[in-house]
Design a protein around this motif. Structure first.
Motif, PDB file in Angstrom:
ATOM      1  N   PHE B  16      -0.362  -3.620   8.590  1.00 26.05           N
ATOM      2  CA  PHE B  16       0.984  -4.194   8.664  1.00 26.05           C
ATOM      3  C   PHE B  16       1.412  -4.102  10.117  1.00 26.05           C
ATOM      4  O   PHE B  16       1.652  -3.003  10.608  1.00 26.05           O
ATOM      5  CB  PHE B  16       1.964  -3.435   7.777  1.00 26.05           C
ATOM      6  N   GLN B  19       0.176  -1.278  12.501  1.00 24.12           N
ATOM      7  CA  GLN B  19      -0.342  -0.161  11.714  1.00 24.12           C
ATOM      8  C   GLN B  19      -1.527  -0.622  10.853  1.00 24.12           C
ATOM      9  O   GLN B  19      -1.383  -1.484   9.992  1.00 24.12           O
ATOM     10  CB  GLN B  19       0.790   0.359  10.813  1.00 24.12           C
ATOM     11  N   VAL B  21      -3.685   0.163   7.958  1.00 24.96           N
ATOM     12  CA  VAL B  21      -3.631   1.144   6.860  1.00 24.96           C
ATOM     13  C   VAL B  21      -5.005   1.313   6.220  1.00 24.96           C
ATOM     14  O   VAL B  21      -5.530   2.421   6.139  1.00 24.96           O
ATOM     15  CB  VAL B  21      -2.587   0.731   5.799  1.00 24.96           C
ATOM     16  N   GLU B  40      -3.853  11.963   1.119  1.00 27.00           N
ATOM     17  CA  GLU B  40      -2.528  12.330   1.593  1.00 27.00           C
ATOM     18  C   GLU B  40      -1.512  11.237   1.270  1.00 27.00           C
ATOM     19  O   GLU B  40      -1.864  10.071   1.093  1.00 27.00           O
ATOM     20  CB  GLU B  40      -2.555  12.501   3.111  1.00 27.00           C
ATOM     21  N   SER B  41      -0.265  11.649   1.278  1.00 28.00           N
ATOM     22  CA  SER B  41       0.817  10.714   1.003  1.00 28.00           C
ATOM     23  C   SER B  41       0.954   9.696   2.135  1.00 28.00           C
ATOM     24  O   SER B  41       0.814  10.039   3.304  1.00 28.00           O
ATOM     25  CB  SER B  41       2.112  11.514   0.858  1.00 28.00           C
ATOM     26  N   GLY B  42       1.194   8.454   1.753  1.00 33.14           N
ATOM     27  CA  GLY B  42       1.456   7.420   2.763  1.00 33.14           C
ATOM     28  C   GLY B  42       0.221   6.879   3.442  1.00 33.14           C
ATOM     29  O   GLY B  42       0.315   6.262   4.494  1.00 33.14           O
ATOM     30  N   LYS B  43      -0.949   7.090   2.844  1.00 32.88           N
ATOM     31  CA  LYS B  43      -2.175   6.639   3.501  1.00 32.88           C
ATOM     32  C   LYS B  43      -2.769   5.401   2.845  1.00 32.88           C
ATOM     33  O   LYS B  43      -3.812   4.933   3.279  1.00 32.88           O
ATOM     34  CB  LYS B  43      -3.218   7.772   3.509  1.00 32.88           C
ATOM     35  N   GLY B  44      -2.159   4.903   1.792  1.00 31.59           N
ATOM     36  CA  GLY B  44      -2.623   3.620   1.264  1.00 31.59           C
ATOM     37  C   GLY B  44      -3.227   3.655  -0.123  1.00 31.59           C
ATOM     38  O   GLY B  44      -3.912   2.712  -0.508  1.00 31.59           O
ATOM     39  N   LYS B  45      -2.956   4.698  -0.884  1.00 28.97           N
ATOM     40  CA  LYS B  45      -3.518   4.741  -2.241  1.00 28.97           C
ATOM     41  C   LYS B  45      -2.894   3.658  -3.120  1.00 28.97           C
ATOM     42  O   LYS B  45      -3.597   2.917  -3.814  1.00 28.97           O
ATOM     43  CB  LYS B  45      -3.286   6.125  -2.881  1.00 28.97           C
ATOM     44  N   SER B  46      -1.571   3.567  -3.078  1.00 26.05           N
ATOM     45  CA  SER B  46      -0.910   2.528  -3.876  1.00 26.05           C
ATOM     46  C   SER B  46      -1.337   1.143  -3.413  1.00 26.05           C
ATOM     47  O   SER B  46      -1.457   0.210  -4.209  1.00 26.05           O
ATOM     48  CB  SER B  46       0.606   2.645  -3.756  1.00 26.05           C
ATOM     49  N   LEU B  47      -1.588   1.036  -2.119  1.00 26.26           N
ATOM     50  CA  LEU B  47      -1.995  -0.240  -1.550  1.00 26.26           C
ATOM     51  C   LEU B  47      -3.339  -0.690  -2.138  1.00 26.26           C
ATOM     52  O   LEU B  47      -3.542  -1.875  -2.422  1.00 26.26           O
ATOM     53  CB  LEU B  47      -2.103  -0.079  -0.037  1.00 26.26           C
ATOM     54  N   GLN B  90       4.195   3.016  -9.174  1.00 20.83           N
ATOM     55  CA  GLN B  90       4.645   4.332  -8.714  1.00 20.83           C
ATOM     56  C   GLN B  90       6.124   4.545  -9.022  1.00 20.83           C
ATOM     57  O   GLN B  90       6.530   5.623  -9.412  1.00 20.83           O
ATOM     58  CB  GLN B  90       4.389   4.473  -7.212  1.00 20.83           C
ATOM     59  N   GLU B 168       0.348   7.636  -9.883  1.00 25.38           N
ATOM     60  CA  GLU B 168       1.033   8.927 -10.018  1.00 25.38           C
ATOM     61  C   GLU B 168       1.760   9.055 -11.349  1.00 25.38           C
ATOM     62  O   GLU B 168       2.985   9.128 -11.405  1.00 25.38           O
ATOM     63  CB  GLU B 168       2.008   9.121  -8.854  1.00 25.38           C
ATOM     64  N   HIS B 201      -1.610  13.257  -7.278  1.00 25.20           N
ATOM     65  CA  HIS B 201      -1.576  14.401  -6.360  1.00 25.20           C
ATOM     66  C   HIS B 201      -1.795  15.693  -7.135  1.00 25.20           C
ATOM     67  O   HIS B 201      -1.780  16.767  -6.553  1.00 25.20           O
ATOM     68  CB  HIS B 201      -0.208  14.470  -5.670  1.00 25.20           C
TER      69      HIS B 201
HETATM   70  N1  LIG Z   1       4.782  -4.141   2.250  1.00 26.05           N
HETATM   71  C1  LIG Z   1       4.536  -3.280   3.239  1.00 26.05           C
HETATM   72  N2  LIG Z   1       4.948  -3.538   4.495  1.00 26.05           N
HETATM   73  C2  LIG Z   1       4.701  -2.688   5.498  1.00 26.05           C
HETATM   74  N3  LIG Z   1       4.046  -1.529   5.361  1.00 26.05           N
HETATM   75  C3  LIG Z   1       3.610  -1.198   4.134  1.00 26.05           C
HETATM   76  C4  LIG Z   1       3.829  -2.054   3.007  1.00 26.05           C
HETATM   77  N4  LIG Z   1       3.281  -1.471   1.915  1.00 26.05           N
HETATM   78  C5  LIG Z   1       2.753  -0.305   2.349  1.00 26.05           C
HETATM   79  N5  LIG Z   1       2.946  -0.138   3.676  1.00 26.05           N
HETATM   80  C6  LIG Z   1       2.481   1.001   4.486  1.00 26.05           C
HETATM   81  O1  LIG Z   1       1.189   1.331   4.060  1.00 26.05           O
HETATM   82  C7  LIG Z   1       1.024   2.734   4.045  1.00 26.05           C
HETATM   83  C8  LIG Z   1       0.431   3.151   2.715  1.00 26.05           C
HETATM   84  O2  LIG Z   1       1.380   2.984   1.685  1.00 26.05           O
HETATM   85  P1  LIG Z   1       1.069   3.408   0.190  1.00 26.05           P
HETATM   86  O3  LIG Z   1       2.286   3.125  -0.601  1.00 26.05           O
HETATM   87  O4  LIG Z   1      -0.174   2.769  -0.255  1.00 26.05           O
HETATM   88  O5  LIG Z   1       0.868   4.984   0.338  1.00 26.05           O
HETATM   89  P2  LIG Z   1       0.356   6.007  -0.760  1.00 26.05           P
HETATM   90  O6  LIG Z   1      -0.970   6.504  -0.320  1.00 26.05           O
HETATM   91  O7  LIG Z   1       0.441   5.407  -2.112  1.00 26.05           O
HETATM   92  O8  LIG Z   1       1.408   7.182  -0.606  1.00 26.05           O
HETATM   93  P3  LIG Z   1       2.100   8.083  -1.751  1.00 26.05           P
HETATM   94  O9  LIG Z   1       1.106   9.090  -2.161  1.00 26.05           O
HETATM   95  O10 LIG Z   1       3.249   8.716  -1.037  1.00 26.05           O
HETATM   96  O11 LIG Z   1       2.510   7.188  -2.850  1.00 26.05           O
HETATM   97  C9  LIG Z   1       2.359   3.353   4.348  1.00 26.05           C
HETATM   98  O12 LIG Z   1       2.317   3.872   5.655  1.00 26.05           O
HETATM   99  C10 LIG Z   1       3.339   2.217   4.265  1.00 26.05           C
HETATM  100  O13 LIG Z   1       4.303   2.347   5.258  1.00 26.05           O
END
Ligand SMILES: Nc1ncnc2c1ncn2[C@@H]1O[C@H](COP(=O)(O)OP(=O)(O)OP(=O)(O)O)[C@@H](O)[C@H]1O
Ligand SMILES: [Mg+2]
Lengths: 265, 257
Positions: B16, B19, B21, B40-47, B90, B168, B201
């Motif tokens: 993005f 960044q 990811v 870890e949180s915020g590293k892209g699992k949901s992505l 989530q 989660e 987690h």
């Molecule tokens: N639509 C978007 N636009 C910009 N950045 C995004 C978007 N979706 C996700 N991100 C970025 O991608 C990264 C990963 O997000 P994601 O939601 O996949 O994290 P996660 O691993 O599921 O974290 P958590 O465990 O906290 O749920 C984050 O840094 C987030 O800021």
């Protein structure tokens, strides 16, 4: 250097708007196709939307219709009196309402009342991932959310316009005849004589087109809130896109009013 | 075991703006198995999950579901594939202007021709499974965070999906409830044999449920291994992860003991 920056920015903006316009057209086509596609409809989905978009607008429509007709009666009587033709008051009020003011004002009222609600509702659904959730359930949001709203608005608009016109005509009657003393008989006979099918037809076409414009612009703006250039996030994003949708719809209604009139005259 | 993966991600990259990811995700998911993605949180699992669902297009790389490229599919094919999915987002993503009952009933009403009576039976059964009796007429805004998660789970499971994605599922639940949810997973999975992809987690506990555990670190799936092998892997990131998440328990026991 500055010129280059300017060119770059305007090019970017141009592309953005072309993109937006393209998305809106694709959105409309998608909705139209899915509207006519089987699987069956839940009638309750449509009636619920007709209730929300149509029935709940009746009060506003009656209110504004009455006052529009009353002011027309007032202005019309005083103007026509100068030429000694108060007898034409009925046809003046009816024609301006049926051809022009009824469809336009009713559409503007519905934009404010129902269009903004459509846009905000869909925008919030987008921002809280409810639309993604629908798609993941293999439920097409174009069919499930949009089609009932489209049908409801397009069905409601001509009816609301008709109510607006009728109430307006009686508002004009109240002021012109009962208050100012124009002749009761000629108010209605002039109306019967001068209003033709052509006029009603024009008002009907307008109200259909405006209904489509309202639901199309408002729904598409909400649906694509995440593509907004100024950032369509959260509550503020939804509020901004709603404002924008209402303004854009109102302007388009007036612009299209001119073109429809010039086409049908 | 069927050796063909049911879902395959090949070199998925996604960024993005500046960044980056996901930096080349390779992951295979096998039919009937439970794959847990940790990291870890915020590293892209949901992505990653959103890529498999086809909600986000990768910058490069391919996603295969049932052997077909997700990004080359027609809308109709995508819809058919999604009809096998059950998804818990989530944030649960409940329809906030519908009651709990209507939320869970929606997939049945829109996708099947079941009568209202049958629907009520199926919905109530799923709500009971999630320990949500008596909340039928509440709206999502009137529920606690954990209850919302459970409504989301009930909704994901109501059509007996072939593949479930849970982002989660137990975050925000107390220990007893989350244990109960794990038992429900176990029971429904042995009964229905669905494939599961779970982001969690809840680390030592989720290993009991997992057939495979995948660690996402630095935009890459470091490895995808059965839990026993995962805990003894030589990959430095996996070792670090295992020590960080499980070591603490032993440490504190040492201190107490
Ligand atoms: N639509 C978007 N636009 C910009 N950045 C995004 C978007 N979706 C996700 N991100 C970025 O991608 C990264 C990963 O997000 P994601 O939601 O996949 O994290 P996660 O691993 O599921 O974290 P958590 O465990 O906290 O749920 C984050 O840094 C987030 O800021
Ligand atoms: Mg996440």
């Amino acid at each position: 250097m500055i010129l280059l920056k300017f060119l770059e920015k305007s090019g970017e903006l141009g592309l953005y708007y072309i993109n937006q316009a393209g998305r809106m057209v694709i959105f409309l086509l998608h909705v139209i196709i899915s509207t006519f596609k089987l699987p069956y409809y839940k009638v309750s989905n449509i009636t619920k939307q007709i209730y929300i978009i149509g029935s709940l607008s009746i009060f506003v429509i009656v209110f504004t219709g009455a006052f529009t007709g009353m002011v027309l009666g007032l202005q019309g009587y005083n103007t026509l009196k100068k030429f000694g033709s108060e007898g034409l008051l009925g046809s003046a009020v009816a024609l301006s309402l049926i051809r022009e003011l009824g469809p336009v004002l009713a559409a503007l009222m519905v934009t404010g009342r129902a269009g903004s609600a459509i846009c905000a509702e869909i925008g919030i659904m987008r921002n809280s991932e409810q639309i993604d959730a629908l798609e993941c359930m293999a439920i097409d949001p174009h069919k499930y959310i949009m089609a009932p709203k489209f049908i409801a608005t397009i069905v409601s608009m001509p009816l609301l316009t008709a109510i607006f016109n009728v109430v307006g005509i009686f508002g004009g009657y109240l002021v012109g005849v009962k208050l100012l003393g124009a002749s009761e008989g000629s108010y209605f006979t002039s109306m019967y004589k001068d209003v033709e099918f052509q006029d009603v037809y024009m008002g009907f076409v307008k109200s259909l087109c405006f209904g489509l414009l309202i639901v199309w612009i408002c729904a598409a703006k909400g649906f694509y809130v995440h593509y907004e250039r100024t950032g369509g996030f959260g509550a503020e994003g939804v509020s901004r896109v709603t404002t924008y949708a209402v303004v854009l719809t109102s302007v388009s209604i007036l612009v299209f009013d001119y073109f429809i009139t010039s086409l049908l005259l | 075991m069927n050796t063909e993966p049911i879902i395959q991600l090949i070199d998925i990259k996604k960024g993005f703006g500046p960044q980056q990811v996901l930096k080349g995700i390779n992951l295979s998911i096998y039919e009937g198995k439970t794959t847990v993605i940790v990291g870890e949180s915020g590293k892209g699992k949901s992505l990653i999950i959103k890529h498999i669902l086809g909600l986000i297009k990768p910058d490069s790389g391919k996603v295969f579901v049932f052997g077909k490229d997700l990004n080359k599919m027609s809308g109709k094919e995508l819809k058919e594939i999604r009809s096998y999915f059950g998804v818990l987002f989530q944030n649960a993503a409940l329809f906030d202007s519908m009651t709990v009952f209507d939320n869970v009933a929606l997939p049945l009403r829109e996708r099947t021709r079941a009568s209202e009576g049958d629907i009520a039976g199926m919905v109530n059964e799923k709500l009971k499974l999630m320990d949500l009796e008596g909340s039928n007429e509440k709206f999502p805004a009137q529920l606690s965070g954990g209850m919302r998660k459970r409504v989301g789970l009930a909704r994901a499971l109501v059509l007996n999906p072939r593949i479930v994605f849970f982002d989660e599922p137990t975050t925000g639940l107390d220990v007893a409830k989350s244990n109960e949810i794990y038992r429900v997973f176990f029971r429904t999975q042995t009964k229905l044999g669905y494939t599961a992809v779970i982001v969690s987690h809840d680390v030592p506990k989720i290993f009991k449920l997992a057939d495979y555990v995948a660690l996402l670190h630095d935009g890459i799936i470091q490895d995808c291994l059965p839990p026993e092998d995962f805990q003894t892997s030589d990959n430095p990131f996996i070792r670090e992860f295992v020590e960080k998440t499980m070591g603490l328990i032993y440490e504190s026991e040492e201190v107490e003991g």
